[in-house]
Design a protein around this motif. Structure first.
Motif, mmCIF file in Angstrom:
data_model
loop_
_atom_site.group_PDB
_atom_site.id
_atom_site.type_symbol
_atom_site.label_atom_id
_atom_site.label_comp_id
_atom_site.label_asym_id
_atom_site.label_seq_id
_atom_site.Cartn_x
_atom_site.Cartn_y
_atom_site.Cartn_z
ATOM 1 N N ARG A 191 33.397 41.136 54.278
ATOM 2 C CA ARG A 191 34.171 40.445 53.248
ATOM 3 C C ARG A 191 35.429 41.229 52.883
ATOM 4 O O ARG A 191 36.491 40.651 52.638
ATOM 5 N N ALA A 192 35.306 42.559 52.846
ATOM 6 C CA ALA A 192 36.470 43.384 52.521
ATOM 7 C C ALA A 192 37.576 43.185 53.553
ATOM 8 O O ALA A 192 38.754 43.044 53.194
ATOM 9 N N GLU A 204 39.195 39.818 53.102
ATOM 10 C CA GLU A 204 40.146 39.836 51.995
ATOM 11 C C GLU A 204 41.420 40.566 52.391
ATOM 12 O O GLU A 204 42.527 40.129 52.050
ATOM 13 N N ARG A 209 43.236 38.376 54.725
ATOM 14 C CA ARG A 209 43.463 37.030 54.171
ATOM 15 C C ARG A 209 43.194 35.969 55.243
ATOM 16 O O ARG A 209 44.066 35.137 55.569
ATOM 17 N N ASP A 222 49.082 45.562 52.715
ATOM 18 C CA ASP A 222 48.210 46.217 51.742
ATOM 19 C C ASP A 222 48.263 47.731 51.859
ATOM 20 O O ASP A 222 48.111 48.438 50.862
ATOM 21 N N ARG A 258 46.372 45.206 41.115
ATOM 22 C CA ARG A 258 45.242 44.509 41.730
ATOM 23 C C ARG A 258 44.190 45.519 42.182
ATOM 24 O O ARG A 258 43.971 45.713 43.380
ATOM 25 N N HIS A 298 41.184 45.333 42.395
ATOM 26 C CA HIS A 298 40.052 44.745 43.106
ATOM 27 C C HIS A 298 40.313 44.595 44.599
ATOM 28 O O HIS A 298 39.379 44.322 45.357
ATOM 29 N N ARG A 299 41.564 44.776 45.050
ATOM 30 C CA ARG A 299 41.879 44.635 46.469
ATOM 31 C C ARG A 299 41.112 45.678 47.298
ATOM 32 O O ARG A 299 40.683 46.709 46.773
ATOM 33 N N PRO A 300 40.902 45.424 48.587
ATOM 34 C CA PRO A 300 40.043 46.300 49.398
ATOM 35 C C PRO A 300 40.448 47.768 49.433
ATOM 36 O O PRO A 300 39.584 48.646 49.403
ATOM 37 N N VAL A 352 37.821 32.919 50.182
ATOM 38 C CA VAL A 352 38.648 34.123 50.242
ATOM 39 C C VAL A 352 40.071 33.742 49.891
ATOM 40 O O VAL A 352 40.627 32.818 50.481
ATOM 41 N N SER A 353 40.669 34.441 48.946
ATOM 42 C CA SER A 353 42.020 34.117 48.502
ATOM 43 C C SER A 353 43.041 34.373 49.601
ATOM 44 O O SER A 353 42.917 35.321 50.380
#
Length: 353
Positions: free
Chosen positions: A42-43, A46, A49, A94, A105, A107-109, A350-351
């Motif tokens: 999941r990371a 994200e 994207r 990122d 942010r 919460h981003r990976p 997923v955003s």
């Protein structure tokens, strides 16, 4: 003897308990391992994207349609190259913004520690190399477009993103991606320049809005994006003038990317199915962004602005389909349009921003 048997039975029972505890420990360990793998997956989803990937194949397909050719094996190579370069840009974005994201942010990976910065940078390098290699397999014209595309992606993420040139660079990258499809399929990217310019204009508008998605800001950006969408819809809805005949065709103004009518050529009156499809796709493009842009203009808060950016990214797909249909690539347009519901479905998990 009885006592001995009882003791033995107790030993067996104790052994069973021990085995049961061992099985529980193994099950717990396996569960933790599965959870860890799911968390890592999941990371990365994200970070990269992944739902935004559905907006990528349409670039190459629209570029191919603009040349009047049908997709072939080299088109698939162009799509593969585009996907790799797009994801390289996501990972690099990122990595370059990890300090800013730690504040805006967390919460981003990367700032949350779920992915190491070195891993993100390595992924960006590997994906860039893979994208260029696939373009090279498609031929020299494709590599001649993919190389500046990769350079634009890296320049945007590492330096241009936070400058006034940022939206233009992003628009150029999306336009080059469309040209990559044309260059790979036919070796003639010039024929796709009008479509690339229209797609790049849309991307500039979306990118301009995205610059204030973390903190909110002025309503001017979403209003400008709304006006741009209206203008692009007006332009792309004029497909190929097939429904005009004789003197009407000769008198009609030339539109970007549409071949001039041949003198004396007669066409049956009334709108053709392809023209109706183009109009419907253009309407879908406008409808995808209209409400989110209006909401962001009325209240340019981070949540509504992010929603507008997500809508702008999703709207790329019906725009690509419209460009393909406008270039008389009906089957290709329908194929691109089919990606829209898939992108919307995965974007709920997923955003894309």
């Amino acid at each position: 003897m009885g006592g001995s048997v009882g003791a033995s039975g107790g030993g067996v029972a104790a052994s069973d308990v021990s085995v049961g505890a061992s099985d529980g420990s193994v099950a717990a360990t396996a569960h933790c391992g599965d959870a860890a793998r799911s968390g890592r997956a999941r990371a990365w989803a994200e970070l990269l994207r992944l739902p935004a990937l559905f907006s990528v194949p349409g670039d190459a397909l629209a570029g191919t349609a603009a040349t009047g050719a049908a997709p072939n094996a080299r088109t698939l190579l162009a799509i593969g190259s585009s996907l790799c370069l797009y994801e390289a840009g996501m990972a690099l974005n990122d990595w370059a913004d990890r300090d800013v994201d730690a504040v805006e942010r967390p919460h981003r990976p990367l700032p949350s520690g779920r992915i190491r910065p070195a891993a993100a940078l390595t992924a960006a390098c590997a994906l860039t190399g893979a994208g260029l290699a696939l373009a090279a397999r498609a031929g020299r014209p494709a590599l001649a477009v993919a190389a500046p595309l990769a350079a634009t992606v890296w320049a945007y993420d590492l330096g241009l993103k936070h400058t006034p040139a940022g939206p233009v660079a992003m628009g150029a990258a999306r336009g080059l991606d469309l040209l990559l499809g044309a260059a790979s399929t036919t070796g003639r990217p010039r024929a796709a320049l009008p479509s690339a310019a229209l797609l790049g204009t849309h991307t500039i508008a979306v990118t301009t809005v995205s610059r204030q998605e973390a903190r909110g800001g002025s309503p001017l950006a979403p209003l400008a994006a709304l006006a741009t969408t209206a203008l692009l819809t007006r332009v792309v809805a004029h497909r190929s003038l097939r429904h005009l005949t004789g003197r009407q065709q000769a008198a009609a103004p030339a539109l970007p990317g549409i071949p001039a009518a041949r003198p004396g050529r007669q066409e049956p009156g009334g709108p053709q199915p392809g023209a109706l499809l183009t109009t419907a796709l253009a309407a879908a493009y406008a409808a995808t962004t209209a409400r989110p842009y209006v909401h962001a203009a009325l209240n340019p808060s981070p949540p509504l602005t992010q929603r507008a950016v997500g809508a702008g990214i999703r709207a790329t797909i019906p725009l690509q389909a419209t460009l393909a249909s406008r270039s008389r690539g009906t089957a290709t347009a329908l194929l691109i349009a089919a990606l829209a519901p898939l992108g919307a479905r995965f974007a709920k998990k997923v955003s894309v921003t």
